[in-house]
Design a protein around this motif. Structure first.
Motif, PDB file in Angstrom:
ATOM      1  N   ARG A  35       0.848  -1.189   0.000  1.00 39.45           N
ATOM      2  CA  ARG A  35       0.000   0.000   0.000  1.00 39.45           C
ATOM      3  C   ARG A  35       0.881   1.235   0.000  1.00 39.45           C
ATOM      4  O   ARG A  35       1.649   1.464   0.925  1.00 39.45           O
ATOM      5  CB  ARG A  35      -0.892  -0.001   1.238  1.00 39.45           C
ATOM      6  CG  ARG A  35      -1.774   1.190   1.189  1.00 39.45           C
ATOM      7  CD  ARG A  35      -2.841   1.218   2.223  1.00 39.45           C
ATOM      8  NE  ARG A  35      -3.616   2.412   1.968  1.00 39.45           N
ATOM      9  CZ  ARG A  35      -4.350   3.031   2.851  1.00 39.45           C
ATOM     10  NH1 ARG A  35      -4.449   2.538   4.068  1.00 39.45           N
ATOM     11  NH2 ARG A  35      -5.001   4.113   2.531  1.00 39.45           N
ATOM     12  N   GLN A  36       0.747   2.022  -1.061  1.00 41.53           N
ATOM     13  CA  GLN A  36       1.628   3.197  -1.184  1.00 41.53           C
ATOM     14  C   GLN A  36       0.873   4.503  -1.321  1.00 41.53           C
ATOM     15  O   GLN A  36       1.482   5.532  -1.558  1.00 41.53           O
ATOM     16  CB  GLN A  36       2.544   3.021  -2.401  1.00 41.53           C
ATOM     17  CG  GLN A  36       3.569   1.923  -2.194  1.00 41.53           C
ATOM     18  CD  GLN A  36       4.471   1.754  -3.398  1.00 41.53           C
ATOM     19  OE1 GLN A  36       4.070   2.012  -4.528  1.00 41.53           O
ATOM     20  NE2 GLN A  36       5.691   1.325  -3.166  1.00 41.53           N
ATOM     21  N   GLY A  37      -0.448   4.453  -1.213  1.00 34.86           N
ATOM     22  CA  GLY A  37      -1.220   5.693  -1.345  1.00 34.86           C
ATOM     23  C   GLY A  37      -1.805   5.839  -2.732  1.00 34.86           C
ATOM     24  O   GLY A  37      -1.417   5.152  -3.680  1.00 34.86           O
ATOM     25  N   LEU A  38      -2.743   6.764  -2.807  1.00 35.53           N
ATOM     26  CA  LEU A  38      -3.524   6.940  -4.026  1.00 35.53           C
ATOM     27  C   LEU A  38      -2.675   7.416  -5.209  1.00 35.53           C
ATOM     28  O   LEU A  38      -2.837   6.940  -6.334  1.00 35.53           O
ATOM     29  CB  LEU A  38      -4.621   7.967  -3.726  1.00 35.53           C
ATOM     30  CG  LEU A  38      -5.719   8.120  -4.739  1.00 35.53           C
ATOM     31  CD1 LEU A  38      -6.466   6.815  -4.909  1.00 35.53           C
ATOM     32  CD2 LEU A  38      -6.677   9.216  -4.308  1.00 35.53           C
ATOM     33  N   GLY A  39      -1.787   8.379  -4.956  1.00 35.66           N
ATOM     34  CA  GLY A  39      -0.981   8.942  -6.044  1.00 35.66           C
ATOM     35  C   GLY A  39      -0.167   7.872  -6.763  1.00 35.66           C
ATOM     36  O   GLY A  39      -0.289   7.694  -7.987  1.00 35.66           O
ATOM     37  N   PRO A  40       0.661   7.123  -6.042  1.00 36.28           N
ATOM     38  CA  PRO A  40       1.444   6.074  -6.696  1.00 36.28           C
ATOM     39  C   PRO A  40       0.567   5.025  -7.395  1.00 36.28           C
ATOM     40  O   PRO A  40       0.942   4.511  -8.458  1.00 36.28           O
ATOM     41  CB  PRO A  40       2.237   5.449  -5.536  1.00 36.28           C
ATOM     42  CG  PRO A  40       2.356   6.564  -4.533  1.00 36.28           C
ATOM     43  CD  PRO A  40       1.076   7.343  -4.642  1.00 36.28           C
ATOM     44  N   ALA A  41      -0.606   4.717  -6.821  1.00 35.35           N
ATOM     45  CA  ALA A  41      -1.498   3.742  -7.474  1.00 35.35           C
ATOM     46  C   ALA A  41      -1.958   4.297  -8.824  1.00 35.35           C
ATOM     47  O   ALA A  41      -1.931   3.592  -9.851  1.00 35.35           O
ATOM     48  CB  ALA A  41      -2.704   3.437  -6.576  1.00 35.35           C
ATOM     49  N   TYR A  42      -2.347   5.578  -8.850  1.00 36.61           N
ATOM     50  CA  TYR A  42      -2.762   6.175 -10.123  1.00 36.61           C
ATOM     51  C   TYR A  42      -1.607   6.232 -11.115  1.00 36.61           C
ATOM     52  O   TYR A  42      -1.796   5.961 -12.303  1.00 36.61           O
ATOM     53  CB  TYR A  42      -3.343   7.575  -9.913  1.00 36.61           C
ATOM     54  CG  TYR A  42      -4.855   7.557  -9.769  1.00 36.61           C
ATOM     55  CD1 TYR A  42      -5.651   6.953 -10.739  1.00 36.61           C
ATOM     56  CD2 TYR A  42      -5.483   8.148  -8.683  1.00 36.61           C
ATOM     57  CE1 TYR A  42      -7.028   6.920 -10.623  1.00 36.61           C
ATOM     58  CE2 TYR A  42      -6.856   8.121  -8.562  1.00 36.61           C
ATOM     59  CZ  TYR A  42      -7.632   7.513  -9.531  1.00 36.61           C
ATOM     60  OH  TYR A  42      -8.997   7.475  -9.416  1.00 36.61           O
ATOM     61  N   LEU A  43      -0.418   6.576 -10.641  1.00 41.84           N
ATOM     62  CA  LEU A  43       0.722   6.670 -11.571  1.00 41.84           C
ATOM     63  C   LEU A  43       0.994   5.316 -12.218  1.00 41.84           C
ATOM     64  O   LEU A  43       1.259   5.236 -13.424  1.00 41.84           O
ATOM     65  CB  LEU A  43       1.964   7.188 -10.845  1.00 41.84           C
ATOM     66  CG  LEU A  43       1.895   8.657 -10.413  1.00 41.84           C
ATOM     67  CD1 LEU A  43       3.156   9.034  -9.631  1.00 41.84           C
ATOM     68  CD2 LEU A  43       1.721   9.587 -11.616  1.00 41.84           C
ATOM     69  N   ALA A  44       0.894   4.253 -11.427  1.00 38.45           N
ATOM     70  CA  ALA A  44       1.093   2.913 -11.992  1.00 38.45           C
ATOM     71  C   ALA A  44      -0.009   2.612 -13.017  1.00 38.45           C
ATOM     72  O   ALA A  44       0.255   2.050 -14.092  1.00 38.45           O
ATOM     73  CB  ALA A  44       1.087   1.868 -10.881  1.00 38.45           C
ATOM     74  N   GLY A  45      -1.228   3.021 -12.686  1.00 35.31           N
ATOM     75  CA  GLY A  45      -2.348   2.814 -13.618  1.00 35.31           C
ATOM     76  C   GLY A  45      -2.183   3.614 -14.897  1.00 35.31           C
ATOM     77  O   GLY A  45      -2.438   3.110 -15.999  1.00 35.31           O
ATOM     78  N   PHE A  46      -1.732   4.859 -14.781  1.00 37.95           N
ATOM     79  CA  PHE A  46      -1.518   5.687 -15.978  1.00 37.95           C
ATOM     80  C   PHE A  46      -0.474   5.031 -16.883  1.00 37.95           C
ATOM     81  O   PHE A  46      -0.655   4.950 -18.107  1.00 37.95           O
ATOM     82  CB  PHE A  46      -1.008   7.088 -15.609  1.00 37.95           C
ATOM     83  CG  PHE A  46      -1.981   7.955 -14.857  1.00 37.95           C
ATOM     84  CD1 PHE A  46      -3.338   7.657 -14.816  1.00 37.95           C
ATOM     85  CD2 PHE A  46      -1.533   9.090 -14.179  1.00 37.95           C
ATOM     86  CE1 PHE A  46      -4.231   8.467 -14.118  1.00 37.95           C
ATOM     87  CE2 PHE A  46      -2.412   9.909 -13.483  1.00 37.95           C
ATOM     88  CZ  PHE A  46      -3.761   9.592 -13.451  1.00 37.95           C
ATOM     89  N   LEU A  59      -1.234   4.010 -20.647  1.00 39.97           N
ATOM     90  CA  LEU A  59      -0.508   4.705 -21.721  1.00 39.97           C
ATOM     91  C   LEU A  59       0.355   3.724 -22.518  1.00 39.97           C
ATOM     92  O   LEU A  59       0.626   3.943 -23.689  1.00 39.97           O
ATOM     93  CB  LEU A  59       0.373   5.830 -21.152  1.00 39.97           C
ATOM     94  CG  LEU A  59      -0.375   7.024 -20.546  1.00 39.97           C
ATOM     95  CD1 LEU A  59       0.610   8.007 -19.917  1.00 39.97           C
ATOM     96  CD2 LEU A  59      -1.250   7.734 -21.571  1.00 39.97           C
ATOM     97  N   GLY A  60       0.778   2.660 -21.861  1.00 38.95           N
ATOM     98  CA  GLY A  60       1.555   1.624 -22.554  1.00 38.95           C
ATOM     99  C   GLY A  60       0.679   0.749 -23.442  1.00 38.95           C
ATOM    100  O   GLY A  60       1.185  -0.110 -24.167  1.00 38.95           O
ATOM    101  N   ARG A  61      -0.626   0.958 -23.360  1.00 39.12           N
ATOM    102  CA  ARG A  61      -1.551   0.209 -24.216  1.00 39.12           C
ATOM    103  C   ARG A  61      -2.271   1.195 -25.133  1.00 39.12           C
ATOM    104  O   ARG A  61      -1.653   2.133 -25.583  1.00 39.12           O
ATOM    105  CB  ARG A  61      -2.453  -0.645 -23.343  1.00 39.12           C
ATOM    106  CG  ARG A  61      -1.605  -1.809 -22.781  1.00 39.12           C
ATOM    107  CD  ARG A  61      -2.199  -2.465 -21.578  1.00 39.12           C
ATOM    108  NE  ARG A  61      -1.336  -3.551 -21.126  1.00 39.12           N
ATOM    109  CZ  ARG A  61      -0.218  -3.385 -20.373  1.00 39.12           C
ATOM    110  NH1 ARG A  61       0.162  -2.168 -20.005  1.00 39.12           N
ATOM    111  NH2 ARG A  61       0.513  -4.416 -20.003  1.00 39.12           N
ATOM    112  N   ASP A  62      -3.572   1.022 -25.371  1.00 42.81           N
ATOM    113  CA  ASP A  62      -4.165   1.843 -26.448  1.00 42.81           C
ATOM    114  C   ASP A  62      -5.035   2.990 -25.934  1.00 42.81           C
ATOM    115  O   ASP A  62      -5.960   3.411 -26.616  1.00 42.81           O
ATOM    116  CB  ASP A  62      -4.977   0.950 -27.389  1.00 42.81           C
ATOM    117  CG  ASP A  62      -6.313   0.556 -26.780  1.00 42.81           C
ATOM    118  OD1 ASP A  62      -6.379   0.445 -25.524  1.00 42.81           O
ATOM    119  OD2 ASP A  62      -7.290   0.389 -27.521  1.00 42.81           O
TER     120      ASP A  62
END
Ligand SMILES: Nc1nc2c(ncn2[C@@H]2O[C@H](COP(=O)(O)OP(=O)(O)OP(=O)(O)O)[C@@H](O)[C@H]2O)c(=O)[nH]1
Ligand SMILES: [Mg+2]
Length: 263
Positions: free
Chosen positions: A71-82, A86-89
């Motif tokens: 658990r690293q917090g919301l910001g890092p979770a979103y950055l990983a999701g982005f 972005l690496g896909r379509d």
């Protein structure tokens, strides 16, 4: 062409995850009939949210799950999701809470705002037509005060800076230096919007009504509020980000409802 991607961060949302996935999937199937994707970013929730999401991913076919070990917090979770989207379509990347504070039906309006010309659409509680239900006075004060504070310190016109219901055009996230976005909680939301405006992207606020979560526990802590209070002036003092090239279709403007201005 590409697909709109919705990122759903989760930490202990076992009671919400199935319903929110089904609801968001139905709205996006309607709003983007060609294709859409939903990515759950789960930080190894002890209540089994990640496993429920995996089962739904198997059933729905439009859902993927990113399991993070800590658990690293919301910001890092979103950055990983982005980074994943972005690496896909991804043509658009959307953010939404997984606790029904944001109405999944509004995803269609956020996506429409970007398709109609905005670069970043913000679900906004503090423009006409928007609002908050169920909140006590203290919570309202903290939220409104937080947006007011960030608006004044950063010199922005946006009314709701701390919300986490957004739709980015892919190019916005590509232009922002995501490696240097460091905030975790509300400050993360402020930082992304600030950077987008600094770079001249068009931001539009779309009125939304925010409801308090019905089930599950809030993750808001005093630390997250304090982080926002300290980060906002630091953002103002930081280097001014610039966009490499002007966008197609004329000068960038920050749209505020019907008004628009150069930033
Ligand atoms: N992956 C991940 N998701 C998180 C983390 N913290 C919060 N979330 C999720 O982020 C969304 C917003 O968090 P909430 O707990 O609703 O926090 P909040 O909206 O600030 O607080 P409330 O208004 O009280 O609900 C929810 O979907 C959470 O499950 C985290 O550390 N990791
Ligand atoms: Mg919430």
């Amino acid at each position: 062409m590409g697909s709109p991607w919705l990122i759903l961060p989760t930490y202990n949302e076992a009671e919400n995850i199935e319903r929110i996935l089904r609801a968001a999937d139905a709205v996006l199937a309607d709003a983007a009939p060609e294709s859409h994707r939903i990515l759950v970013v789960d930080d190894s929730s002890p209540d089994g949210t990640g496993e429920i999401a995996d089962a739904l991913a198997g059933e729905l076919g439009t859902v993927e799950v990113l399991h993070r070990t800590q658990r690293q917090g919301l910001g890092p979770a979103y950055l990983a999701g982005f980074a994943y989207a972005l690496g896909r379509d991804a043509s658009h990347v959307m953010e939404m809470d997984s606790d029904f504070s944001h109405d999944p039906a509004d995803l269609a309006r956020l996506l429409a705002a970007v398709r109609e010309g905005a670069d970043l659409a913000l679900g906004s509680r503090y423009v006409p037509g928007g609002g908050v239900t169920d909140w006590g006075l203290l919570r309202q004060f903290v939220s409104r005060g937080g947006s007011w504070y960030a608006r004044v310190v950063l010199g922005l016109k946006v009314r709701d800076l701390t919300g986490g219901f957004k739709c980015f055009r892919r190019e916005v996230l590509e232009a922002i230096d995501l490696d240097h976005v460091s905030a975790q909680g509300y400050a993360f939301q402020v930082e992304l919007t600030y950077r987008a405006i600094q770079m001249g992207f068009r931001v539009k606020e779309v009125p939304i009504v925010f409801a308090d979560r019905r089930v599950g526990q809030s993750k808001m802590t005093r630390r997250i509020v304090m982080e926002a209070a300290l980060m906002v002036p630091l953002l103002r003092l930081g280097p001014r980000a610039r966009r490499p090239a002007a966008p197609a279709g004329g000068a960038p403007a920050e749209l505020q409802g019907k008004q628009s201005r150069r930033v």
